[in-house]
Design an enzyme around this catalytic site. Structure first.
Site, PDB file in Angstrom:
ATOM      1  N   HIS A   1      -1.694  -5.031   2.416  1.00 54.77           N
ATOM      2  CA  HIS A   1      -0.535  -4.244   1.972  1.00 54.77           C
ATOM      3  C   HIS A   1      -0.566  -2.910   2.712  1.00 54.77           C
ATOM      4  O   HIS A   1       0.470  -2.443   3.161  1.00 54.77           O
ATOM      5  CB  HIS A   1      -0.589  -4.063   0.445  1.00 54.77           C
ATOM      6  CG  HIS A   1       0.634  -3.434  -0.118  1.00 54.77           C
ATOM      7  ND1 HIS A   1       1.898  -3.956   0.081  1.00 54.77           N
ATOM      8  CD2 HIS A   1       0.816  -2.306  -0.863  1.00 54.77           C
ATOM      9  CE1 HIS A   1       2.790  -3.178  -0.520  1.00 54.77           C
ATOM     10  NE2 HIS A   1       2.159  -2.176  -1.098  1.00 54.77           N
TER      11      HIS A   1
ATOM     12  N   HIS B   1       7.223   0.994   5.965  1.00 51.36           N
ATOM     13  CA  HIS B   1       7.293   0.266   4.695  1.00 51.36           C
ATOM     14  C   HIS B   1       8.745  -0.143   4.434  1.00 51.36           C
ATOM     15  O   HIS B   1       9.590   0.702   4.178  1.00 51.36           O
ATOM     16  CB  HIS B   1       6.758   1.155   3.567  1.00 51.36           C
ATOM     17  CG  HIS B   1       6.383   0.386   2.335  1.00 51.36           C
ATOM     18  ND1 HIS B   1       6.935  -0.843   2.029  1.00 51.36           N
ATOM     19  CD2 HIS B   1       5.512   0.662   1.334  1.00 51.36           C
ATOM     20  CE1 HIS B   1       6.409  -1.276   0.875  1.00 51.36           C
ATOM     21  NE2 HIS B   1       5.543  -0.388   0.445  1.00 51.36           N
TER      22      HIS B   1
ATOM     23  N   CYS C   1       7.937  -3.242  -4.005  1.00 51.80           N
ATOM     24  CA  CYS C   1       7.360  -3.495  -2.678  1.00 51.80           C
ATOM     25  C   CYS C   1       6.819  -4.914  -2.515  1.00 51.80           C
ATOM     26  O   CYS C   1       6.352  -5.269  -1.436  1.00 51.80           O
ATOM     27  CB  CYS C   1       6.258  -2.496  -2.397  1.00 51.80           C
ATOM     28  SG  CYS C   1       6.738  -0.820  -2.801  1.00 51.80           S
TER      29      CYS C   1
END
Lengths: 79, 408
Positions: free
Chosen positions: B301, B338, B169
């Site tokens: 995040h 995401h 990620c």
């Protein structure tokens, strides 16, 4: 999809990512930029759609698009 | 003296739409892209998995095909097509299409977490589901994780160093950070940097779901009753350019990349570690020469998972202390989901746009303050006058990357 010249050409267009209008019979595979990876991709798609496995060697001697399609058509029609 | 690094172009595609302008229009207005979604796509009769996602419903590649030919975007994994779309937009905006710098003084650094999911899954279905013994001959070249770097290089004629970085990620944040230092080191003058991901496939979805990481309702970063992450897909690419090079070309400078900090938790393969996160943020501030006391926009995040959000919030309190109350925190995954390897780049891009527009896009789907995540969140569209954005990316496996950008 019946195994017509148009059907084969459509598969070549999709697999080699070349517009159908540019796929003129007298053009050579080289002039069209059709490389060996494109050729095996076309043969894969032909096998997928018509159930006919064509060894790569069989099209090794073809130069023009017309010859390429002829070889494929002959094999597909012979089944 | 350290070479300054400008941002002279950007491009993106995600569930928010195609193009940076359209994406900004939607996200700044609080118009999120998370919708109900089912797999396989376009086959309502045989749904195998469903839930919320921020999917790309349509993609217009007409301009790219017209410019580069149909061979540029046909028969590629969507992960690659998204990268070409975003990179072309960014390079065009920077006025670099066909520019000689692309030939020898430009790098491509793209992040990707997983590779060509759709391509490999199509191959596996043939083998394991249908019992066939062949896959499409282009399975490897289309699906390999580095395919996006190769295809973008071919389309744009970039002959310099090109690669894909993988750190789950945080992939595209690492890519932009390394691109910054590549330019500072004088290795190149321009870097096409960002990331792409296309993980809304059945195999990928089921694997994420099996991990227990996915929300069944929506993405609620830092909120009470948050359940987990929501997957998105797409790409975001920035043009990083040596400041003097950009000035000499007379191109508009959109922002500046001033800091990059990276760290490894070396702790756990999924759980975040506060110490590792703090180290990355501190390191980015040191690299930028920016005091943590200076008020900043924090592009968190903020995945919406219980543990990640609480750990990130604790790390922010530890790093910024009382100064945190003067910062503004955004969490844009609540709008675009995401994007795994592409998230860091998209969030940094949105952060730079927010500085430029003087507007913080709202954190969506927030139901109430979780005491463990007490942060100065922008819960509605908020005017800001901040010069810096700190953009956080904390990956599974403890690979952290933090970018700091400055308003031009």
């Amino acid at each position: 999809m019946p195994p017509t010249r148009e059907a084969i050409t459509a598969i070549i267009s999709e697999e080699a990512r070349i517009d159908v209008e540019k796929l003129k019979p007298e053009e050579t595979l080289v002039s069209l930029g059709i490389e060996s990876l494109d050729v095996v991709s076309v043969l894969f798609a032909i096998e997928e759609k018509f159930g006919v496995e064509i060894p790569q060697e069989e099209i090794a001697s073809t130069e023009t698009l017309e010859q390429f399609v002829d070889v494929i058509l002959a094999r597909v029609a012979s089944v | 003296m350290t070479r300054r690094v400008a941002v002279t172009g950007w491009g993106c595609v995600s569930g928010l739409g195609q193009g940076a302008s359209e994406s900004w229009r939607r996200i700044s207005a609080g118009d999120g892209a998370i919708r109900s979604f089912a797999l396989p796509r376009d086959d309502a009769a045989s749904v195998r998995a469903q839930g919320p996602a921020a999917a790309i419903d349509s993609l217009d590649t007409g301009q790219i095909e017209a410019r580069f030919g149909t061979r540029a975007v046909g028969k590629l994994d969507p992960m690659v097509t998204y990268a070409i779309v975003a990179a072309t937009e960014a390079v065009e905006q920077a006025g670099l299409l066909g520019h000689p710098v692309l030939d020898d003084r430009t790098a491509i650094l793209l992040g990707c977490g997983s590779g060509g999911n759709a391509t490999f899954e199509t191959g596996y279905r043939r083998l394991f589901e249908r019992g066939l013994d062949k896959t499409h001959p282009q399975t490897i070249p289309n699906g390999m994780i580095s395919a996006a770097a190769s295809q973008v290089a071919m389309v744009l004629g970039v002959h310099g160093p090109a690669m894909v970085l993988a750190s789950a990620c945080a992939s595209s944040a690492h890519a932009i950070g390394e691109a910054l230092h590549m330019i500072r080191a004088g290795r190149v003058d321009v870097s096409i940097a960002g990331g792409s991901e296309a993980c809304l496939t059945l195999g990928s979805w089921v694997a994420w779901n099996s991990l227990g990481a996915m929300a069944s309702d929506t993405c609620r970063p830092f909120s009470v009753d948050r359940q987990g992450l929501v997957l998105g897909e797409g790409a975001a690419v920035l043009i990083l350019e040596a400041w003097d090079h950009a000035v000499a070309r007379g191109v508009a400078i959109l922002g500046e990349v001033v800091g990059y900090g990276a760290s490894s938790d070396a702790a756990h393969i999924t759980a975040p570690d506060r110490g590792g996160i703090e180290r990355a943020i501190h390191s980015a501030h040191a690299d930028a020469g920016l005091s943590p006391e200076t008020p900043v926009l924090i592009s968190s995040h903020g995945t919406g998972t219980r543990l990640n959000d609480a750990t990130e919030a604790a790390a922010l309190h530890a790093v910024y202390g009382n100064a945190l109350s003067g910062d503004t925190v955004i969490a844009t995954k609540s709008a675009h989901g995401h994007l795994i390897g592409a998230s860091g780049a998209l969030e940094f891009l949105i952060g730079l746009m927010a500085l430029r527009e003087g507007l913080a896009p709202p954190v969506l789907n927030h139901l109430g303050t979780d005491p463990a995540c007490d942060l100065p969140l922008a819960l509605s569209q908020q005017r800001i006058d901040l010069a810096h954005v700190v953009s956080n990316s904390f990956a599974f496996g403890g690979l952290n990357a933090v970018l700091i950008g400055r308003r031009a």
